[in-house]
Enzyme design. Structure first.
Site, short mmCIF file in Angstrom:
data_model
loop_
_atom_site.label_atom_id
_atom_site.label_comp_id
_atom_site.label_asym_id
_atom_site.label_seq_id
_atom_site.Cartn_x
_atom_site.Cartn_y
_atom_site.Cartn_z
N HIS A 150 0.75 -1.13 0.08
CA HIS A 150 0.15 0.04 0.13
C HIS A 150 0.78 1.25 0.08
O HIS A 150 0.41 2.24 0.81
CB HIS A 150 -0.76 -0.02 1.17
N HIS A 198 -9.70 2.19 0.43
CA HIS A 198 -9.73 1.14 1.47
C HIS A 198 -11.03 1.13 2.19
O HIS A 198 -10.68 1.16 3.50
CB HIS A 198 -8.49 0.85 2.01
N GLU A 222 -11.32 -3.63 -3.17
CA GLU A 222 -10.47 -2.55 -3.60
C GLU A 222 -10.11 -2.66 -5.18
O GLU A 222 -9.83 -3.49 -5.48
CB GLU A 222 -9.12 -2.68 -2.89
C1 BGC Z 1 -4.51 -6.49 2.08
C2 BGC Z 1 -4.39 -7.36 3.05
C3 BGC Z 1 -4.00 -6.15 4.26
C4 BGC Z 1 -5.08 -5.26 4.42
C5 BGC Z 1 -4.80 -4.00 5.41
C6 BGC Z 1 -5.54 -5.32 2.06
O1 BGC Z 1 -5.68 -4.69 0.90
O2 BGC Z 1 -4.86 -7.41 0.84
O3 BGC Z 1 -3.55 -8.54 2.98
O4 BGC Z 1 -3.79 -6.80 5.48
O5 BGC Z 1 -5.17 -4.53 3.03
O6 BGC Z 1 -3.69 -3.76 5.60
#
Ligand code: BGC
Length: 345
Positions: free
Chosen positions: A111, A182, A310
């Site tokens: 991310h 998110h 997402e």
């Molecule tokens: C990921 C997860 C992660 C989460 C929060 C998601 O987009 O795929 O693996 O734990 O975000 O960090």
């Protein structure tokens, strides 16, 4: 449709934090912060006529910056950039040049690195009108990414009960970009485990991952597996209840087409959330790692108490030439539209 700007008492990186409220004539109310472009509230009228908040978050902005929250940080309701999901070993090559990013999850990048766009203060562009446009300028080298990248994200709430997110970005050097939002959704009147939500995703393939959840480049047909959401089914109908879903689904579509990514309904509220996107994939995450204390109304949020869709490009695409490109060149404009539509079933 109306937009209203409210000043909070918080200043971060020398910039004031504001909340912006968008409302429409269907009783929908969306609250967005210029920190992380966080959607903290998405209140809609459910089928019983009651106002119901369908996203997880905090009643007060201070919740988003307290140490306890940041220690097991789930990116509640925030924008994700420069690059959604994981990049293998935090490395990539563009035009023969090698780049090393921050490795904030094991040896990989998740991310966008340690401090992604989810924790930046965005500028509020003038001309609020019925919508809100936030802008962030990410300097070259931030978390290891090349190029000064200027991103604009416009939120618009329509009379048809759609919250539209329009993303745009430009760079002055070749770079990699993969943006998403998110949001953690729960459509039940009392929240709780989301296994009884009914969910559908028009995706005939999902993406193989390695042991660290990094996408390898291999596409697997969903047919005959627990990943088959082609027809509506309960999220928990054949999942592993210790793992849930943390997988990327390849949407059945032509490149760039605005199509349905997912449709989710829930009995107690009678609500239906449909998500449309121009993006090629939807990463479906059922919040295995969620552990948040003192959320809205003092509630704690635990594993599987929300789902995230997402919408983005394929994770790690910058290292997989077969995937649609996530390289942005100077002179090009990155564009993405994702729409969250609320209806009654
Ligand atoms: C990921 C997860 C992660 C989460 C929060 C998601 O987009 O795929 O693996 O734990 O975000 O960090």
């Amino acid at each position: 449709m109306k937009a209203k700007l409210i000043k909070t008492e918080h200043v971060i990186d020398g910039k004031e934090i504001f909340a912006v409220e968008l409302t429409n004539n269907q009783g929908t109310y969306v609250k967005i912060y210029n920190y992380g472009a966080i959607i903290s509230n998405f209140v809609v009228k459910n089928a019983l006529g009651d106002s119901q908040d369908i996203v997880l978050g905090f009643d007060d902005f201070s919740g988003y910056i307290n140490d306890d929250y940041l220690a097991a940080y789930p990116y509640l309701g925030a924008v994700i950039g420069r690059y959604a999901n994981r990049i293998k070993n935090g490395k990539f090559n563009i035009s023969g040049k090698a780049y090393q990013l921050s490795q904030n999850i094991g040896s990989d990048t998740l991310h966008g690195g340690y401090i992604g766009f989810d924790r930046k203060v965005w500028d509020i562009l003038p001309a609020l009108g019925p919508s809100l446009t936030l802008q962030y300028v990410s300097p070259a080298g931030e978390e290891g990414f090349p190029g000064n990248l200027t991103i604009q994200l416009t939120f618009k709430l329509t009379a048809e009960n759609e919250l539209i997110l329009d993303y745009k970005a430009e760079t002055n050097e070749p770079t990699a970009i993969n943006l998403t939002h998110h949001g953690y959704f729960n459509l039940a009147t009392n929240g709780g485990n989301i296994s009884n939500h009914t969910h559908r995703m028009p995706a005939s393939y999902y993406l193989q991952q390695d042991d660290n959840y990094v996408v390898t480049g291999v596409k697997i047909p969903v047919e005959g597996s627990q990943y088959d959401f082609l027809g509506p089914k309960l999220i928990g109908s054949n999942w592993d209840d210790q793992e849930g879903y943390d997988q990327t689904f390849v949407l059945d579509k032509e490149p760039g087409e605005l199509t349905l990514a997912s449709e989710t309904t829930e009995e107690s509220s009678g609500l239906k959330l449909s998500i449309y996107t121009t993006e090629p994939v939807a990463h479906f995450y059922t919040a295995k790692y969620l552990a948040v204390n003192n959320g809205k109304k003092g509630k704690n949020y635990g594993p599987f108490e929300a789902f995230c869709v997402e919408t983005q490009h394929h994770p790690n695409a910058v290292n997989v030439p077969e995937f649609p490109t996530t390289v942005l060149l100077p002179g090009e404009i990155y564009k993405q539209t994702t729409i969250y539509k609320i209806e009654h079933q």
